[in-house]
Motif scaffolding. Structure first.
Motif, PDB file in Angstrom:
ATOM      1  N   THR A 222       0.860  -1.180   0.000  1.00 57.31           N
ATOM      2  CA  THR A 222       0.000   0.000   0.000  1.00 57.31           C
ATOM      3  C   THR A 222       0.898   1.232   0.000  1.00 57.31           C
ATOM      4  O   THR A 222       2.124   1.122   0.048  1.00 57.31           O
ATOM      5  N   ASP A 224       0.935   3.435   2.414  1.00 59.94           N
ATOM      6  CA  ASP A 224       1.001   3.934   3.785  1.00 59.94           C
ATOM      7  C   ASP A 224       2.451   4.165   4.231  1.00 59.94           C
ATOM      8  O   ASP A 224       3.337   3.345   3.958  1.00 59.94           O
ATOM      9  N   THR A 254       1.422   9.275   5.790  1.00 59.38           N
ATOM     10  CA  THR A 254       0.005   9.056   6.082  1.00 59.38           C
ATOM     11  C   THR A 254      -0.315   9.093   7.576  1.00 59.38           C
ATOM     12  O   THR A 254      -1.471   9.259   7.949  1.00 59.38           O
ATOM     13  N   THR A 255       0.698   8.929   8.428  1.00 56.86           N
ATOM     14  CA  THR A 255       0.440   9.027   9.864  1.00 56.86           C
ATOM     15  C   THR A 255       1.737   9.374  10.596  1.00 56.86           C
ATOM     16  O   THR A 255       2.827   8.982  10.170  1.00 56.86           O
ATOM     17  N   GLY A 278      -3.147  11.464  11.204  1.00 56.62           N
ATOM     18  CA  GLY A 278      -3.543  10.233  10.539  1.00 56.62           C
ATOM     19  C   GLY A 278      -4.146   9.211  11.493  1.00 56.62           C
ATOM     20  O   GLY A 278      -4.446   9.510  12.646  1.00 56.62           O
ATOM     21  N   ILE A 282      -0.335   1.851   9.993  1.00 51.63           N
ATOM     22  CA  ILE A 282      -0.298   1.643   8.548  1.00 51.63           C
ATOM     23  C   ILE A 282      -0.934   0.290   8.248  1.00 51.63           C
ATOM     24  O   ILE A 282      -1.065  -0.557   9.139  1.00 51.63           O
ATOM     25  N   THR A 283      -1.313   0.087   7.009  1.00 54.25           N
ATOM     26  CA  THR A 283      -1.899  -1.175   6.572  1.00 54.25           C
ATOM     27  C   THR A 283      -1.035  -1.777   5.481  1.00 54.25           C
ATOM     28  O   THR A 283      -0.605  -1.075   4.564  1.00 54.25           O
ATOM     29  N   ASN A 292      -3.343  -4.235   9.943  1.00 56.22           N
ATOM     30  CA  ASN A 292      -3.090  -2.916  10.520  1.00 56.22           C
ATOM     31  C   ASN A 292      -1.916  -3.026  11.485  1.00 56.22           C
ATOM     32  O   ASN A 292      -1.901  -3.877  12.367  1.00 56.22           O
TER      33      ASN A 292
END
Length: 469
Positions: A222, A224, A254-255, A278, A282-283, A292
């Motif tokens: 992904t 992420d 993303t976070t 975020g 993350i995934t 996750n």
């Protein structure tokens, strides 16, 4: 003259030893030297002298052996992140194969068992989904700087990896080829921002300062991307300013997490954590399943190789539809969930609270109803009461930490007499020790190495065990 600490010696490296060191002999005494390869003729300085061996530091390669190559990274000979970057990947795999075979035969006593050919990694660089950078107030000096006549200042805001064997000195890295290049770019921006804003690095000796670690997780399947800043103090305003600067420079993030470790413990896991931006995780994927991953949760570091590893486990487990599977040391439940489509029920056991929380959430995200997770220390939790509640295992998966299984757990497995066991290990020496004991009750049928960590001496190994009849 007897070999002593401080002696300079000339040595031919004959073989690759455990932990990535080369090994040669002087007057029959084994001498271990990092950053060498079989066939090298070297000059080295003896740093430690024991009765049966010595350890030395490489001073100069006088003649290169056939396995030596030019490292990709300028820091290779000083960095704790890569120990074998000076060895061609083809030969890294051969040395790891030999290492596993030696442990199985010498420690495990399984001299009739041949180790299967190693499963190699398609991407020997940029394969890590997580990098943990250390922060310190002193940087590691190169040999050239040490040899200078004038004084060289080692004090600075250093971000990078520990020099081998030194907790107090940070190799202030200027490049890294283990994770996606954006990782180093984020790290360098973070370093410059902290210097510009006069942020103090944490001093582990005096227990003062602010910044302790920078951890970057990048998902493989992904987009992420997580930045986890570990600090000694809680300063929301400062962290939010840093987060704003990071997001402006790297919109891919993303976070952002802030772990606050206000204790003397050197761990990068905070006593508490805050989600600054975020979702806080993350995934990523392994096979058909999404996972996750929180800032402090364990996840296999090399995602595509984890799929290779898990396929070996699934093959060795030989699961049938009515089988009950136990997954010891299950972490965030990746393998538990990966095996769930083949079994009636899979039970994961894990000590860490955050991992169990992640495991249960991952089962829910993937709509998996036939898995259960138990929190606790393996030697205390894996009891008759648990097997009475969830059912007797038809196959048991064990993936312990580097120290291997606790003797009580090994004894419990010998008592249970589970029909099949699959042992996954990141340390083939402790696995071999445990297999020697289990061999009294189980036949060790196959041993399969899987290279998860190119450029290092680390190797994952999977063993297939069947109950003796």
């Amino acid at each position: 003259m007897a070999l002593k600490k401080g002696n300079d010696i000339k040595l031919k490296i004959d073989d690759a030893a455990y932990k990535g060191k080369g090994i040669g002999k002087i007057d029959g005494l084994a001498v271990f030297v990092p950053n060498t390869a079989p066939g090298d003729r070297i000059k080295a300085r003896v740093m430690k002298k024991k009765k049966n061996y010595a350890e030395a530091k490489l001073l100069e390669v006088l003649e290169e052996g056939p396995y030596r190559i030019d490292p990709k990274c300028q820091h290779a000979k000083n960095c704790g992140g890569c120990s074998w970057q000076h060895v061609s990947y083809k030969h890294q795999k051969e040395f790891k194969q030999d290492q596993v075979r030696d442990h199985i035969h010498r420690i495990g006593g399984l001299t009739d068992l041949e180790v299967s050919p190693i499963i190699s990694c398609d991407n020997p660089f940029y394969y890590r989904n997580k990098m943990e950078y250390s922060i310190g107030h002193k940087r590691w000096l190169s040999q050239e700087e040490v040899n200078r006549d004038e004084y060289v200042d080692d004090r600075c805001f250093a971000v990078g990896l520990h020099a081998p064997g030194r907790f107090d000195k940070i190799l202030n890295i200027r490049e890294c080829h283990l994770q996606d290049p954006i990782s180093y770019k984020i790290m360098d921006f973070f370093r410059q921002w902290c210097i510009k804003n006069d942020i103090a690095p944490f001093n582990r000796i005096e227990n003062k300062g602010f910044m302790r670690n920078l951890i970057i997780r990048k998902a493989f399947y992904t987009d992420d991307l997580m930045v986890n800043v570990v600090t000694y103090q809680d300063d929301q305003g400062l962290i939010e300013a840093l987060a704003k600067a990071l997001r402006e420079e790297f919109p891919e993030i993303t976070t952002i997490i802030n772990n606050v470790n206000d204790t003397k413990s050197p761990t990068s896991e905070g006593r508490y954590e805050k989600v600054i931006y975020g979702p806080g995780y993350i995934t990523d994927k392994i096979g058909d399943y999404h996972f996750n991953i929180d800032a402090n949760a364990f996840f296999q570091t090399n995602t595509p190789q984890a799929e290779q590893l898990y396929e070996v486990v699934k093959q060795f487990a030989d699961i049938e539809a009515d089988n009950i599977i136990y997954d010891l040391y299950c972490g965030v439940g990746t393998l538990t969930i990966y095996l769930s489509d083949k079994a009636q029920k899979v039970v994961g056991i894990e000590l860490e609270e955050v991992a169990i929380k992640n495991a249960r959430r991952n089962a829910e995200v993937n709509n998996i109803a036939n898995v259960s997770f138990i929190k606790g220390d393996m030697k205390d939790v894996f009891t008759e009461a648990v097997t009475n509640k969830f059912g007797a295992p038809d196959c048991l998966i064990t993936d312990p930490p580097r120290a291997g299984m606790h003797p009580d757990v090994v004894d419990r497995l010998k008592e249970l007499k589970v029909p099949r066991i699959v042992y996954v290990s990141c340390n083939s020496s402790t696995m071999a020790r445990d297999l020697q004991k289990l061999n009294e009750v189980y036949e060790i049928q196959e041993v399969q190495p899987v290279d998860m960590f190119p450029q290092t001496y680390h190797i994952e190994t999977v063993a297939k065990l069947a109950l003796r009849k």
